[in-house]
Design a protein around this motif. Structure first.
Motif, mmCIF file in Angstrom:
data_model
loop_
_atom_site.group_PDB
_atom_site.id
_atom_site.type_symbol
_atom_site.label_atom_id
_atom_site.label_comp_id
_atom_site.label_asym_id
_atom_site.label_seq_id
_atom_site.Cartn_x
_atom_site.Cartn_y
_atom_site.Cartn_z
ATOM 1 N N ALA A 1 0.844 -1.210 0.000
ATOM 2 C CA ALA A 1 0.000 0.000 0.000
ATOM 3 C C ALA A 1 0.872 1.250 0.000
ATOM 4 N N ILE A 2 1.946 1.205 0.776
ATOM 5 C CA ILE A 2 2.856 2.363 0.821
ATOM 6 C C ILE A 2 3.526 2.540 -0.551
ATOM 7 N N ALA A 3 3.944 1.425 -1.156
ATOM 8 C CA ALA A 3 4.576 1.504 -2.486
ATOM 9 C C ALA A 3 3.618 2.099 -3.509
ATOM 10 N N LEU A 4 2.380 1.647 -3.470
ATOM 11 C CA LEU A 4 1.387 2.197 -4.405
ATOM 12 C C LEU A 4 1.118 3.667 -4.098
ATOM 13 N N GLY A 5 1.126 3.995 -2.805
ATOM 14 C CA GLY A 5 0.926 5.390 -2.396
ATOM 15 C C GLY A 5 2.024 6.293 -2.944
ATOM 16 N N ILE A 6 3.272 5.821 -2.850
ATOM 17 C CA ILE A 6 4.395 6.615 -3.381
ATOM 18 C C ILE A 6 4.227 6.778 -4.895
ATOM 19 N N THR A 7 3.841 5.680 -5.565
ATOM 20 C CA THR A 7 3.653 5.724 -7.027
ATOM 21 C C THR A 7 2.595 6.756 -7.401
ATOM 22 N N VAL A 8 1.480 6.705 -6.705
ATOM 23 C CA VAL A 8 0.381 7.635 -7.007
ATOM 24 C C VAL A 8 0.797 9.073 -6.704
ATOM 25 N N ALA A 9 1.544 9.252 -5.613
ATOM 26 C CA ALA A 9 1.980 10.610 -5.234
ATOM 27 C C ALA A 9 2.916 11.200 -6.288
ATOM 28 N N LEU A 10 3.647 10.325 -6.972
ATOM 29 C CA LEU A 10 4.590 10.817 -7.991
ATOM 30 C C LEU A 10 3.893 11.248 -9.286
#
Lengths: 354, 287
Positions: free
Chosen positions: A327-336
């Motif tokens: 979830a954190i990895a996807l969160g970072i991806t979306v934030a980018l």
């Protein structure tokens, strides 16, 4: 956003891939590193004992062998086929268990047991298979072991170094395919002006970005899975491993696109990736040195994809145990995404202004 | 009334503090070639970049086929063809692959790329990598790529810059064919001969402003001085006399010289576009 146009740009990039040294390097490096690690740490030519069993009844011995991870079992219906396989060195040993063998053993009879050994098999495999077979017969008989074996381990307990290096090899697959390929492709298009040539057609810059991102995602996923397979680290749940790797590919490819958007030319791109490479690479080191404080690894973005890969592929954990990391990895991806979109608009204006 | 293919009104753009385009206005009708003539840095390319969607105008308005360029509408891009000054082709791809790829971006499925290459004389090199092409061949590729979608509006930025005369002439023929097909052509160049030969009208742009816009003939009549050059034998040398046409006493003097036994040649002198440009701006076109 047109999926058709994204696909056309992606298809062009895939077609141009084999003509790009970076693309080829992304394919070769993880495979080369895997071979290097396996040769260096002796896991490449590690012989796995292979036994064939013709079970004319339903012996517990066959079931026990099937559950053993370190032995390859092949079942036969015909004694001639089994013998031929051993003679051809397709198997190290062959075992024929007659019907009622277990009952006969338990009754204290001494039923005949045919056990073939391949003449070209490794001595170590012969010993492993012979001892294992005798142990299993004793278990069926129900008798206690004649000796009590005390196992003394030398060196630290833990995973072999070749396993602990898996995150590093996968990291290279991810970074080469996910960061370098889409990033350098984007920078090359900027340098050669082909990006601008596309942008005066109906193609929008966001469609080009998505196509490049998809290129990185696709290549990073394929190369990571291939690397894990070569390292025999697909785990018991290959579908979950692929899902975890997809998340990793999504993040690394987004980082690649971001670097490609920021860099004005190839020199700046490579400088950028080299300069920030330590931030990307850092979490991998903690798997090689498990004594180090592991919380430090969490400070680096790729930890959140390397850790799930490690847990699900190497450690055999379920994907549900790493959902927070994913979830954190996807969160970072979306934030980018908005950051990349903003910088892409600025990049387009800069390109046109040159 | 025909809607202009290109309609520009008070268009402005600046790079930081540098105002590159200072409110230019012009129209280009379908089938018309407008020559945008000016030295390097005059604002020609910046104007094209705004019209093709590469730059967002910072003032004024521009419409392509009636659609405001500020809307960034892909449908507009589908109707235009652009030939950049920079030869931005995929060098690892063949000529055919380049054209087919760009045709696909326009959503064209049944493109006859070979026919397009044939028009620019590259059919026999269709399957060669563009990286192996000469400068002139790459420029012909650029032109063919700009034509691949049969555009209604063509933007050609220095299409013959640095090419040999034969290649330049071939490219000019192709451009004229496109205009005859009905395409509106905005041609930027600092080559006065090219502008004179190809353009239906010429716009002089200098320091971001259009200083004159008319047919080449009208500009010559308006700003040029018509005269004849008479060359006469003078002892062992040659003497030249410039006689303005329509000037006081010119006709009588010309008749006198025409009867002279020392007469060598008589040439009409016509103002060049470059001379007019210098007259209007005080600077040359190469600058």
């Amino acid at each position: 956003m047109s999926l058709a146009r994204i696909w056309r740009v992606l298809r062009k990039d895939l077609a141009l891939g084999p003509r790009s040294p970076f693309f080829l390097w992304a394919l070769v490096l993880p495979v080369g590193m895997t071979l290097l690690v396996q040769v260096a740490f002796g896991s490449l030519f590690e012989p796995v004992p292979r036994i064939g069993i013709l079970d004319e009844g339903a012996s517990a011995i066959t079931a026990s062998v099937a559950e053993m991870e370190g032995i390859v079992l092949e079942r036969f219906d015909d004694a001639g086929d089994l013998r031929a396989a051993v003679e051809a060195n397709d198997l190290d040993a062959g075992l024929i268990l007659p019907a009622g063998f277990d009952d006969a053993v338990r009754a204290g009879e001494q039923p005949p047991l045919e056990f073939f050994i391949g003449g070209e098999s490794y001595a170590a495999n012969r010993i492993i298979l012979s001892v294992t077979t005798i142990d299993l017969i004793r278990e069926v008989e129900g008798s206690a072991a004649p000796v009590e074996v005390e196992v003394v381990s030398f060196g630290d307990e833990g995973l072999p170094i070749s396993a602990r290096l898996v995150p590093m090899v996968v990291f290279y697959a991810l970074v080469m395919a996910g960061v370098f390929v889409p990033g350098s492709s984007l920078v090359e298009e900027k340098e050669h002006g082909t990006l601008m040539a596309m942008l005066v057609t109906p193609v929008r810059s966001r469609e080009v970005m998505v196509a490049k991102w998809a290129l990185g995602l696709l290549l990073a996923t394929v190369m990571s899975v291939v690397t894990l397979m070569l390292n025999r680290a697909m785990g018991a749940r290959p579908a979950e491993v692929i899902l975890v790797v997809l998340v990793a590919g999504a993040l690394t490819s987004m980082i690649g696109i971001l670097a490609g958007v920021v860099a004005k030319d190839s020199t700046m791109f490579f400088g950028l990736v080299k300069g920030t490479g330590v931030l990307l690479f850092a979490p991998v080191i903690f798997y090689v040195f498990p004594d180090w404080p592991q919380w430090i690894a969490k400070l680096f973005p790729l930890y959140w994809v390397i850790e799930p890969i490690w847990q699900v592929s190497v450690m055999g954990a379920s994907i549900t145990t790493v959902w927070q990391e994913l979830a954190i990895a996807l969160g970072i991806t979306v934030a980018l995404i908005p950051i990349t979109a903003f910088l892409a608009r600025r990049m387009q204006a800069q390109m046109a202004g040159q | 009334m025909t809607v202009p293919a290109i309609s520009v009104d008070g268009l402005r753009y600046s790079y930081g503090d540098l105002e590159a385009v200072k409110g230019v206005s012009f129209d280009v009708q379908p089938g018309e070639i407008l020559g945008f003539l000016g030295p390097n840095g005059a604002g020609k390319s910046t104007t094209i970049k705004m019209l093709t969607g590469q730059l967002t105008p910072k003032g004024g308005s521009a419409r392509i086929l009636g659609v405001d360029v500020a809307l960034d509408d892909p449908e507009v891009q589908a109707q235009i063809g652009v030939c950049f000054e920079e030869k931005n082709l995929y060098l690892q791809m063949t000529a055919l692959e380049n054209l087919e790829f760009f045709a696909s971006l326009f959503g064209i499925r049944d493109v006859d790329a070979m026919e397009v290459l044939r028009r620019v004389g590259l059919a026999d090199r269709a399957r060669d990598r563009v990286g192996n092409f000469s400068k002139g061949m790459r420029q012909r590729m650029m032109i063919s790529r700009a034509f691949i979608n049969k555009p209604k509006v063509l933007f050609l930025d220095e299409p013959t810059d640095g090419l040999d005369p034969v290649t330049s002439a071939a490219i000019r023929t192709t451009i004229r064919e496109e205009a005859d097909r009905g395409a509106a052509v905005l041609l930027t160049t600092h080559d006065m001969f090219e502008a004179d030969e190809l353009s239906d009208r010429v716009a002089f742009i200098n320091e971001g402003e259009i200083v004159a816009l008319d047919t080449a003939e009208s500009l010559k009549l308006k700003y040029g001085t018509r005269s004849v050059l008479v060359r006469l034998r003078d002892g062992n040398g040659v003497r030249e006399e410039h006689l303005p046409l329509g000037g006081d006493g010119s006709s009588a003097r010309l008749a006198e010289l025409a009867g002279s036994p020392d007469l060598l040649t008589i040439h009409t002198e016509e103002a060049t576009l470059e001379a007019i440009f210098i007259k209007l701006t005080g600077r040359g076109l190469e600058g």
